[in-house]
Design a protein around this motif. Structure first.
Motif, short mmCIF file in Angstrom:
data_model
loop_
_atom_site.label_atom_id
_atom_site.label_comp_id
_atom_site.label_asym_id
_atom_site.label_seq_id
_atom_site.Cartn_x
_atom_site.Cartn_y
_atom_site.Cartn_z
N GLY A 41 0.83 -1.19 0.00
CA GLY A 41 0.00 0.00 0.00
C GLY A 41 0.87 1.24 0.00
N SER A 42 0.73 2.06 1.03
CA SER A 42 1.53 3.29 1.14
C SER A 42 2.73 3.09 2.07
CB SER A 42 0.65 4.43 1.66
OG SER A 42 0.13 4.10 2.93
N LYS A 43 3.14 1.85 2.27
CA LYS A 43 4.27 1.55 3.14
C LYS A 43 5.29 0.67 2.43
CE LYS A 43 1.40 1.66 7.32
NZ LYS A 43 0.91 0.89 8.49
N LEU A 44 6.50 0.72 2.93
CA LEU A 44 7.52 -0.26 2.56
C LEU A 44 7.65 -1.26 3.71
CD1 LEU A 44 10.43 1.87 1.06
CD2 LEU A 44 8.70 0.57 -0.18
N ARG A 45 7.68 -2.53 3.36
CA ARG A 45 7.82 -3.57 4.38
C ARG A 45 9.21 -4.19 4.20
NH1 ARG A 45 3.82 -6.70 7.43
NH2 ARG A 45 2.25 -5.39 6.47
N TYR A 46 9.99 -4.20 5.29
CA TYR A 46 11.36 -4.69 5.27
C TYR A 46 11.44 -6.07 5.92
CZ TYR A 46 12.78 0.19 4.45
OH TYR A 46 12.95 1.45 3.95
N PHE A 47 12.09 -7.00 5.23
CA PHE A 47 12.38 -8.33 5.76
C PHE A 47 13.90 -8.49 5.79
CE2 PHE A 47 8.22 -8.52 3.82
CZ PHE A 47 7.46 -9.26 4.71
N LYS A 48 14.47 -8.74 6.96
CA LYS A 48 15.92 -8.82 7.10
C LYS A 48 16.38 -10.25 6.85
CE LYS A 48 19.70 -7.19 10.00
NZ LYS A 48 20.06 -6.55 11.29
N GLN A 49 17.14 -10.45 5.78
CA GLN A 49 17.58 -11.80 5.42
C GLN A 49 18.39 -12.45 6.53
OE1 GLN A 49 18.88 -12.10 1.09
NE2 GLN A 49 18.91 -9.87 1.38
N GLY A 50 19.17 -11.64 7.26
CA GLY A 50 20.00 -12.20 8.34
C GLY A 50 19.20 -12.76 9.49
N ASP A 51 17.91 -12.42 9.58
CA ASP A 51 17.05 -12.92 10.66
C ASP A 51 16.22 -14.13 10.23
OD1 ASP A 51 17.97 -10.92 12.28
OD2 ASP A 51 16.25 -9.60 11.97
N ALA A 52 16.44 -14.63 9.03
CA ALA A 52 15.63 -15.74 8.52
C ALA A 52 15.86 -17.01 9.33
CB ALA A 52 15.94 -15.99 7.06
N THR A 53 14.80 -17.78 9.51
CA THR A 53 14.85 -19.06 10.23
C THR A 53 14.78 -20.20 9.23
OG1 THR A 53 13.71 -18.07 12.13
CG2 THR A 53 13.74 -20.49 11.98
N PRO A 54 15.78 -21.10 9.21
CA PRO A 54 15.76 -22.20 8.24
C PRO A 54 14.55 -23.11 8.43
CG PRO A 54 17.93 -21.96 9.25
CD PRO A 54 17.00 -21.09 10.03
N LEU A 55 13.99 -23.57 7.33
CA LEU A 55 12.88 -24.53 7.37
C LEU A 55 13.34 -25.89 6.87
CD1 LEU A 55 9.91 -22.34 6.04
CD2 LEU A 55 10.34 -23.07 8.39
N SER A 56 13.62 -25.97 5.57
CA SER A 56 14.07 -27.23 4.98
C SER A 56 14.84 -26.93 3.71
CB SER A 56 12.87 -28.13 4.67
OG SER A 56 13.28 -29.31 3.99
N GLY A 57 16.04 -27.47 3.60
CA GLY A 57 16.84 -27.24 2.41
C GLY A 57 17.14 -25.76 2.23
N ILE A 58 16.77 -25.22 1.08
CA ILE A 58 17.05 -23.81 0.79
C ILE A 58 15.91 -22.90 1.24
CG2 ILE A 58 18.52 -24.36 -1.19
CD1 ILE A 58 16.16 -23.69 -3.01
#
Length: 209
Positions: A41-58
């Motif tokens: 919408g009228s915002k930018l949403r930031y996702f920090k790759q360094g905070d990602a939690t592994p699930l399975s494989g890649i």
């Protein structure tokens, strides 16, 4: 996607800060430092790759790190539909965004926000370019030329099963305006099959899909 090995290296599942699935329409993506940035919408949403939690494989999941409300310089009801990062005349990284609209009577705008050294984006725009109503259904933007005297933008346009276009718009320096550049000219630089969307400028040309 690693172009040297032809392998997909990372798959991110986007989640809200409360761990629910992010269900927004992701009309664009920019990668800036450690952040994946998507319009919401009228915002930018930031996702920090360094905070990602592994699930399975890649695959991994990553929660929203934070959101930023963007300043659209008085433009009402502005909702971003695409993002790209390209240099301005001062060689600064600028996050460019625009608005998708099917209207042929209401003009849109392309705005540019400076990318800061930490990968985040200053919410106050440095640039605002008026886009005439005839150049609607915008799906992507990039800067073709940037100088003190003028800017040339490329805008991709498509909607449904109709002909796609890339329009070349020129803006001339005008010190009387708050954002310093005034709309000057427009021409169709490319006409092709339906479905043309994002634009990206690289050393060897303009890319789209």
């Amino acid at each position: 996607y690693n172009t040297a090995t032809n392998l997909v290296t990372d798959v991110y599942h986007l989640k809200n800060s409360n761990n629910s699935k992010f269900m927004g329409h992701v009309g664009g993506l920019a990668v800036s430092g450690d952040y994946l940035i998507v319009p919401d919408g009228s915002k930018l949403r930031y996702f920090k790759q360094g905070d990602a939690t592994p699930l399975s494989g890649i695959e991994s999941e990553v929660k929203t790190a934070f959101t930023t409300s963007m300043d659209f310089g008085g433009t009402e009801n502005y909702k971003m539909s695409f993002l790209s990062i390209a240099k301005d005349r001062a060689n600064r990284d600028i996050l460019w965004t625009g608005q998708f609209s099917t209207s042929t009577s209401v003009a849109s705008h392309v705005l540019g926000y400076q990318v800061k050294s930490d990968g985040t984006v200053d919410p106050v725009p440095l640039y605002q370019f008026y886009v005439p109503a005839a150049v609607n259904k915008l799906q992507g933007v990039t800067v073709l030329e940037a100088s003190y005297d003028s800017y040339t933008l490329l805008l991709s346009r498509s909607y449904g099963n109709n002909t796609s276009y890339i329009n070349k718009l020129t803006y001339i320096r005008d010190e009387s305006l708050p954002y310093k550049y005034a709309y000057n000219s427009n021409r169709i630089a490319f006409e092709g099959p339906a479905g043309l969307e994002d634009l990206h400028a690289s050393a060897d040309g303009i890319w789209s899909l």
